[in-house]
Design a protein around this motif. Structure first.
Motif, short mmCIF file in Angstrom:
data_model
loop_
_atom_site.label_atom_id
_atom_site.label_comp_id
_atom_site.label_asym_id
_atom_site.label_seq_id
_atom_site.Cartn_x
_atom_site.Cartn_y
_atom_site.Cartn_z
N ILE A 11 0.84 -1.20 0.00
CA ILE A 11 0.00 0.00 0.00
C ILE A 11 0.88 1.25 0.00
N LYS A 12 1.95 1.22 0.78
CA LYS A 12 2.88 2.34 0.83
C LYS A 12 3.53 2.57 -0.54
N ALA A 13 3.92 1.49 -1.19
CA ALA A 13 4.51 1.61 -2.53
C ALA A 13 3.51 2.22 -3.51
N LEU A 14 2.27 1.77 -3.47
CA LEU A 14 1.25 2.32 -4.36
C LEU A 14 0.97 3.79 -4.03
N HIS A 15 1.04 4.14 -2.75
CA HIS A 15 0.89 5.54 -2.35
C HIS A 15 2.00 6.39 -2.95
N ILE A 16 3.24 5.93 -2.84
CA ILE A 16 4.38 6.67 -3.38
C ILE A 16 4.27 6.81 -4.89
N ILE A 17 3.90 5.75 -5.58
CA ILE A 17 3.73 5.79 -7.04
C ILE A 17 2.66 6.81 -7.40
N SER A 18 1.55 6.80 -6.69
CA SER A 18 0.45 7.74 -6.94
C SER A 18 0.91 9.18 -6.72
N VAL A 19 1.65 9.40 -5.65
CA VAL A 19 2.14 10.74 -5.36
C VAL A 19 3.10 11.21 -6.46
#
Length: 147
Positions: A11-19
């Motif tokens: 989830i953190k990785a997907l958050h960073i990618i989205s950001v």
């Protein structure tokens, strides 16, 4: 939320990618406004910028912001103790500022769409510095976790 805790790093990785996608668009959109403001309203160039701005905002920036909020919200739901950290409180305020800027960009895009822009390109050159400046502070807060 216990089930999601197993997937926290994903989830953190997907958050960073989205950001990353959100910020790329937030950096590029005001640059398009700079060039668009220098065009004559109704010209072929102006019409091309309208398409580019609309596609960037609707196709990348808006979905990326929504995804960043979704994955960031999930991380906070999994670990609500983060709300008590002062660095997170400051970070959330800066994210609200970035979201407000996003809303302004959307409003300005609509003004360009209607050929109603009244701001000079210099205004957009200055505004173009806001997203990277906010990102610097947000990343420093998230990584260094001061306070």
């Amino acid at each position: 939320m216990v089930f999601l805790a197993e997937y926290y790093l994903w989830i953190k990785a997907l958050h960073i990618i989205s950001v990353i996608f959100w910020m790329a668009g937030m950096a590029y959109l005001p640059r398009l406004f700079v060039y668009h403001a220098e065009c004559e309203a109704g010209s072929d160039k102006s019409e091309t910028f309208k398409v580019m701005e609309r596609r960037l905002l609707r196709g990348i920036v808006n979905p990326a912001m929504i995804a960043a909020f979704l994955f960031g919200g999930l991380m906070l739901a999994i670990n609500p103790s983060l709300f008590s950290d002062h660095w997170m409180q400051v970070k959330l305020v800066l994210i609200l500022v970035m979201s407000g800027l996003h809303g302004l960009f959307s409003r300005w895009r609509k003004a360009f769409e209607r050929d109603e822009n009244r701001r000079p390109s210099r205004f957009y050159r200055i505004v173009n510095e806001a997203p990277p400046t906010l990102v610097i502070f947000i990343v420093l807060l998230a990584v260094a976790k001061p306070f």
